[in-house]
Scaffold this active site. Structure first.
Site: not given
Ligand code: ARG
Length: 705
Positions: A168, A264
């Site tokens: 991300h 996050c």
């Molecule tokens: N387990 C989640 C996923 O893989 C973690 C999300 C983390 N969020 C972020 N904005 N980076 O989607």
């Protein structure tokens, strides 16, 4: 506390690592402690609550990642673009987030189905609100970016993520107040890094090292001059402190196990709108079509890989799959790229694979005048080995002199438009050159699916080493083709390095020339010197070719050889005087087989025949290669690459070298006609001669040594 700043969070009541959708989750299923997670979350919650208003969305059983509210959507003013999760594991979160947004008075925009976008996890506003940084590559599709621009009325800058650990944008990129940027450059491709550097001045870029990056240092919550993160190294803290930030560390290790940290776990719901700014997107799209054995011959894979590898995205609009083994398929693919430059790179590669504009979108090629002799306009189209056509005034014109690495020069003559491949140095003022990638197509004969696989079998690229039997099989095939070409009066060229002589291949090559299998010999100074040395003194670079041992004082032999030829004025004269009586060069002279020796910086002598003016040498090579059907490339990377660049697709190239890397380099031109053989070149030639001997053809005279 700043009243005007609000965040949305979700308590970790149902948080766990239940599945694996990013590299951090691997090996961590059910490994996080709920109690510790609750503590860590509470700490973060309080830190933020001291500085802003925090709204809570209720946790939901069965949706463990709902805690990561950054992925709810992207919001600006009263508008929200709802996330469309890539993974089914998280798609069920969408309705909860949607409901919350609606209940809180936001206008919710929803992307088309199958167009993933993961909210503020992948889209970060510049803290001054000047533009939106939007990520793509793992979770978010590039094609979602124009929607963001349109619905939120902002300028969108697309950044491509390339390291799966930083899947991300908010895991490796964090705009801070005051125009600063915290980021980890290796997580982006070079083009994106370039964009970042263009937008953010060097003194405003805070580059994290890998350790800080994997500690989720970029996944920070920035409220005014406070930066809240899981953990920071001393140097990072110091840097931020010097810049006037207050760094607050709060361990979030339980959430790291799911691939998230401070940022996050939050969604900033008050993002101020700058009314004076409006939608801009640099995204370009173009629809291309391809025809052929798209699946069997692997063309479709190659095309889609090219698009993604180069930073674009695609949508297959139509795929008309040929049902029978021999029927061809037709595909229409919409390609998107973050900007025009990337689009042109992608399209140029796709043109090589045989893609062309859909008929509705056919356009004339763009022409620009040659700015000065020997120089092309900046954006000129670089030619390849494949037969190419350009569209001029609505008509497709086939290029003359197809070769690699040229420009397309277009002239209007009395007889009509003439387009030809020209080397940069040959471009003349008054000519026009094709620029960009419109109105260009390569004309592929439909690659026969069986031939494509036969080509594979025939070359050794896959297996690395060629077993003896496989070498024999290839030699059989080559011998047969050589015979065919000779019998129909065709043309074969040989590029040869001195290794041919060292490995004892001289007599075999000499024989091929004598027997009419070779119509041109291309090489450098060395092959000729070594060959003549062997004819005159029985050594090649001082090594006795019968005994295989170095001869005392033998290293002087090659200079003496050069001296002798220099005295007679040329190789031909030395032969005519009866001094040279056998060997490769001898046979060339005796059988009127033209040769060209291209010089290089390391040449001894050189021989009088060696062309030290390389432009002239290239021209000689070009002339001798006209009309060839097959080229045997024998252990010379330098001359073979030179020759390969001048040769259009369709000419069979056989590359023989003991070094697999050389063979790969030479035969990897993506055309079925080239064959690589990893073996000793002397051995190869001896097998070839043997094989030709065995081919009994009543119409040709018997071979004899
Ligand atoms: N387990 C989640 C996923 O893989 C973690 C999300 C983390 N969020 C972020 N904005 N980076 O989607």
């Amino acid at each position: 506390m700043t009243d005007s700043i609000r965040f949305l969070m979700c308590a970790p009541d149902h948080y766990d690592v239940d599945y694996v959708i990013n590299p951090w989750m691997e090996g961590n299923i059910h490994k996080s402690s709920r109690d510790r997670a609750v503590d860590q979350w509470q700490n973060l919650y309080h830190i933020i609550k001291d500085r802003a208003i925090v709204d809570l969305i209720p946790a939901e059983k069965g949706w463990p990642d709902l805690v990561f509210t950054a992925n709810a959507g992207l919001l600006l003013g009263q508008n929200v673009v709802l996330s469309r999760f890539l993974h089914p594991e998280r798609q069920g979160e969408e309705p909860y987030f949607k409901k919350w947004f609606e209940e809180n008075g936001y206008t919710v925009y929803e992307l088309p189905k199958d167009l993933p976008f993961e909210g503020a996890g992948d889209a970060l506003l510049d803290r001054e609100g000047r533009w939106l940084w939007a990520g793509y590559g793992f979770r978010t599709e590039l094609d979602s970016h124009p929607y963001l621009a349109k619905w939120l009325d902002v300028e969108v800058i697309s950044l491509r993520l390339v390291d799966p650990r930083f899947y991300h944008l908010d895991t490796c990129f964090c705009p801070l107040s005051g125009g600063y940027l915290l980021y980890y450059p290796p997580a982006f491709d070079s083009y994106s890094n370039h964009l970042i550097e263009r937008r953010v001045a060097e003194e405003k870029r805070i580059v994290l090292n890998e350790l800080d990056a994997v500690n989720f240092g970029c996944n920070s919550v920035n409220i005014n001059n406070t930066v809240i993160m899981n953990k920071a190294s001393e140097s990072l803290k110091q840097r931020l402190t010097e810049l006037g930030y207050e760094v607050l560390e709060t361990p979030l290790t339980e959430f790291l196990k799911a691939g998230g940290a401070a940022k996050c776990l939050t969604l900033r719901t008050t993002e101020p709108v700058r009314e004076e700014l409006h939608a801009v997107t640099y995204l370009e799209s173009r629809t291309l079509q391809m025809r052929g054995h798209l699946l069997d011959a692997g063309i479709m894979n190659r095309a889609l890989d090219v698009i993604v590898d180069r930073g674009g995205s695609f949508k297959v609009l139509n795929f008309n799959l040929g049902a029978e083994r021999q029927s061809t398929s037709l595909a229409e693919v919409r390609v998107s790229a973050p900007d025009r430059g990337v689009m042109e790179d992608i399209v140029a590669d796709l043109i090589d694979i045989g893609a062309m504009d859909v008929p509705e979108d056919e356009r004339d090629a763009l022409l620009e005048p040659v700015p000065m002799g020997g120089v092309a306009p900046d954006d000129f189209y670089v030619t390849t080995i494949y037969p190419t056509e350009v569209r001029i005034k609505g008509a497709w014109v086939r290029l003359q002199n197809q070769r690699m690495d040229g420009a397309i020069a277009v002239r209007e003559t009395a007889e009509g438009v003439v387009a030809r491949c020209k080397l940069l140095r040959d471009l003349e003022v008054g000519e026009k050159v094709v620029v960009g990638v419109h109105g260009i197509r390569t004309v592929r004969k439909v690659e026969d699916r069986d031939r494509a696989s036969a080509g594979e079998e025939f070359s050794f690229m896959g297996s690395g080493v060629s077993s003896e039997r496989r070498v024999e099989l290839v030699v059989e095939k080559i011998a047969w083709e050589l015979r065919q070409i000779r019998d129909r009066g065709g043309k074969v060229a040989v590029t040869a390095g001195p290794v041919v002589i060292h490995t004892g291949g001289s007599k075999h090559l000499a024989r091929l020339i004598r027997e009419g299998y070779v119509q041109a010999l291309l090489g450098g100074n060395a092959i000729a010197v070594h060959d003549i040395e062997q004819s005159l003194m029985g050594t090649s670079l001082g090594v006795d070719m019968q005994q295989g041992v170095a001869v005392r004082g033998g290293h002087r032999h090659h200079l003496k050889t050069i001296n002798i030829v220099r005295r007679y004025g040329s190789i031909a004269k030395t032969v005519e005087e009866g001094i040279i009586t056998k060997g490769v060069m001898y046979e060339c002279v005796k059988n009127n087989v033209p040769f060209s020796l291209a010089g290089s910086i390391r040449d001894d002598g050189p021989l009088p025949d060696t062309q030290m003016d390389l432009i002239k040498a290239q021209e000689d090579y070009g002339r001798m290669l006209e009309g060839v059907e097959m080229i045997l490339m024998l252990s010379t990377m330098l001359h073979s690459i030179g020759v390969g660049n001048m040769t259009p697709a369709g000419v069979k190239m056989v590359c023989v070298d003991i070094n697999p890397a050389v063979v790969t380099k030479l035969s990897d031109r993506g055309s079925v006609e080239s064959v690589g053989v990893v073996t000793d070149v002397g051995l190869f030639l001896s097998l070839l001669v043997q094989q030709l001997e065995q081919l009994t053809n009543p119409y040709v005279r018997n071979l004899s040594l």
